[in-house]
Motif scaffolding. Sequence first.
Motif, PDB file in Angstrom:
ATOM      1  N   THR A 266       0.836  -1.201   0.000  1.00  0.00           N
ATOM      2  CA  THR A 266       0.000   0.000   0.000  1.00  0.00           C
ATOM      3  C   THR A 266       0.869   1.247   0.000  1.00  0.00           C
ATOM      4  OG1 THR A 266      -1.689  -1.193   1.272  1.00  0.00           O
ATOM      5  CG2 THR A 266      -1.878   1.212   1.179  1.00  0.00           C
ATOM      6  N   LEU A 267       0.865   1.972  -1.107  1.00  0.00           N
ATOM      7  CA  LEU A 267       1.691   3.179  -1.204  1.00  0.00           C
ATOM      8  C   LEU A 267       1.174   4.304  -0.323  1.00  0.00           C
ATOM      9  CD1 LEU A 267       2.811   3.819  -4.900  1.00  0.00           C
ATOM     10  CD2 LEU A 267       4.188   3.194  -2.911  1.00  0.00           C
ATOM     11  N   ARG A 268      -0.120   4.297  -0.020  1.00  0.00           N
ATOM     12  CA  ARG A 268      -0.673   5.347   0.833  1.00  0.00           C
ATOM     13  C   ARG A 268       0.069   5.433   2.152  1.00  0.00           C
ATOM     14  NH1 ARG A 268      -2.624  10.157   1.981  1.00  0.00           N
ATOM     15  NH2 ARG A 268      -3.995  10.172   3.787  1.00  0.00           N
ATOM     16  N   ARG A 269       0.506   4.283   2.664  1.00  0.00           N
ATOM     17  CA  ARG A 269       1.255   4.272   3.918  1.00  0.00           C
ATOM     18  C   ARG A 269       2.615   4.954   3.747  1.00  0.00           C
ATOM     19  NH1 ARG A 269      -3.146   4.047   6.370  1.00  0.00           N
ATOM     20  NH2 ARG A 269      -4.186   2.035   6.498  1.00  0.00           N
ATOM     21  N   GLY A 302       3.605  -1.056 -12.018  1.00  0.00           N
ATOM     22  CA  GLY A 302       3.528  -0.618 -10.633  1.00  0.00           C
ATOM     23  C   GLY A 302       2.331  -1.172  -9.898  1.00  0.00           C
ATOM     24  N   SER A 303       1.212  -1.331 -10.598  1.00  0.00           N
ATOM     25  CA  SER A 303      -0.008  -1.819  -9.955  1.00  0.00           C
ATOM     26  C   SER A 303       0.105  -3.284  -9.546  1.00  0.00           C
ATOM     27  CB  SER A 303      -1.200  -1.638 -10.889  1.00  0.00           C
ATOM     28  OG  SER A 303      -0.965  -2.294 -12.129  1.00  0.00           O
ATOM     29  N   ASP A 310      -1.677   3.664  -9.024  1.00  0.00           N
ATOM     30  CA  ASP A 310      -2.142   4.713  -9.945  1.00  0.00           C
ATOM     31  C   ASP A 310      -2.502   6.002  -9.218  1.00  0.00           C
ATOM     32  OD1 ASP A 310      -1.790   2.960 -12.016  1.00  0.00           O
ATOM     33  OD2 ASP A 310      -3.895   2.386 -12.149  1.00  0.00           O
ATOM     34  N   GLU A 311      -3.023   5.884  -7.994  1.00  0.00           N
ATOM     35  CA  GLU A 311      -3.413   7.076  -7.247  1.00  0.00           C
ATOM     36  C   GLU A 311      -2.262   7.698  -6.475  1.00  0.00           C
ATOM     37  OE1 GLU A 311      -6.725   4.282  -7.860  1.00  0.00           O
ATOM     38  OE2 GLU A 311      -4.855   4.055  -6.740  1.00  0.00           O
ATOM     39  N   VAL A 314       2.395   9.227  -7.916  1.00  0.00           N
ATOM     40  CA  VAL A 314       2.757  10.609  -8.210  1.00  0.00           C
ATOM     41  C   VAL A 314       3.097  11.371  -6.931  1.00  0.00           C
ATOM     42  CG1 VAL A 314       0.363  11.422  -8.134  1.00  0.00           C
ATOM     43  CG2 VAL A 314       2.055  12.691  -9.462  1.00  0.00           C
ATOM     44  N   TRP A 315       2.439  11.014  -5.804  1.00  0.00           N
ATOM     45  CA  TRP A 315       2.702  11.712  -4.545  1.00  0.00           C
ATOM     46  C   TRP A 315       4.011  11.245  -3.912  1.00  0.00           C
ATOM     47  CZ3 TRP A 315       0.230  15.854  -4.697  1.00  0.00           C
ATOM     48  CH2 TRP A 315      -1.050  15.913  -5.255  1.00  0.00           C
ATOM     49  N   VAL A 316       4.413  10.006  -4.167  1.00  0.00           N
ATOM     50  CA  VAL A 316       5.740   9.560  -3.732  1.00  0.00           C
ATOM     51  C   VAL A 316       6.808  10.430  -4.380  1.00  0.00           C
ATOM     52  CG1 VAL A 316       7.402   7.658  -3.832  1.00  0.00           C
ATOM     53  CG2 VAL A 316       4.990   7.181  -3.326  1.00  0.00           C
TER      54      VAL A 316
END
Length: 336
Positions: A266-269, A302-303, A310-311, A314-316
């Motif tokens: 989970t990239l959100r973390r 990446g997915s 995908d979401e 870009v924020w990383v």
Amino acid sequence: MRKMLWLFMLLTMASMAHAGASKPAAPPDVPASEIDAAREDERLGEVYLRNGNLAAATAAFNRVLRSSAFARLPEEQRYHALAASGLLAQEAKENEAALRLLRQATGFRQADGRIWYTRLAIAFDLKDYTDSAYCVATIARRWPETLDDINDHAIYQIADRLDTTAAQASKRQMLESLHDARWMDSDGVPSPLWRDLARLLIAQGRMDKAAAVAAQIDSARVAISMRIDKRFDGITQANPAAYDIDRIARAEVVAARERVRAEPGTLRRVTHLQGLLLGTREYDEVIALADGVIAQVKDVQGSSVYKDFDEEYVWVLDQRARALARQGHWDEAIDQ
């Protein structure tokens, strides 16, 4: 598939409406023939739904609603006609009409969580944030176990749009219902919302509950905002150790690192941790986290590595650019 599920929902409501529904005696002011006609139109509406003829179903249910006998129908059938008409209006993209009908339908005891969620979705699409907040509060009180079905960002957006004097009551009721339901957002404790709730409770003179809500806040940024805001002095000055910014920041970073380890897909973390590290000026770690992600996805989709690639990817990169800029590496930051 979506429409089949949606039709199943309507037909399920229809079967519930007719289960045990008795034929009422015609009152003096409404001929029995009109009651029979309204009941027949509702039956036809169900038949048309089963056959996928939504236009005919809409017309039939509209006749039921316009009938002088509508108020004389059994409660279950009135609810079904309103709910079905609201869902049909939503399907036809007539959202204003859909919201009006579902507001009436949710006034019935038969209204379940699915109807309330539909009303919430329509109100949110229409930017009716007061009605959206009322729906969230109702869901939190009646079906708290389903709150995860509501997008975190939507709840934050509703709260933000209600941040006016006129809307304070709606915002407080929503936040208090969420708090009492022990709601958590995808990052854990929704500290900005609990700060807002504590402020609204202070304005009501409910200091004990405000202090209890504020004690759950675990965000250094939010704690700083409370120490700056004089309205919170009765809480922050009464217990200064609880609002030690350095202590809160350290604990916050430790918890975020643990979530990264616990959810490697989970990239959100990762982006959440990066944001915290930017705040504590640990720029090398922000860059190292980004470099680790970049290496993981270098030669693959990446997915396939991160479910929210995908979401969040870009924020990383965005956080990596911010860290480089804060270190004075302007050219590298621009390239990133």
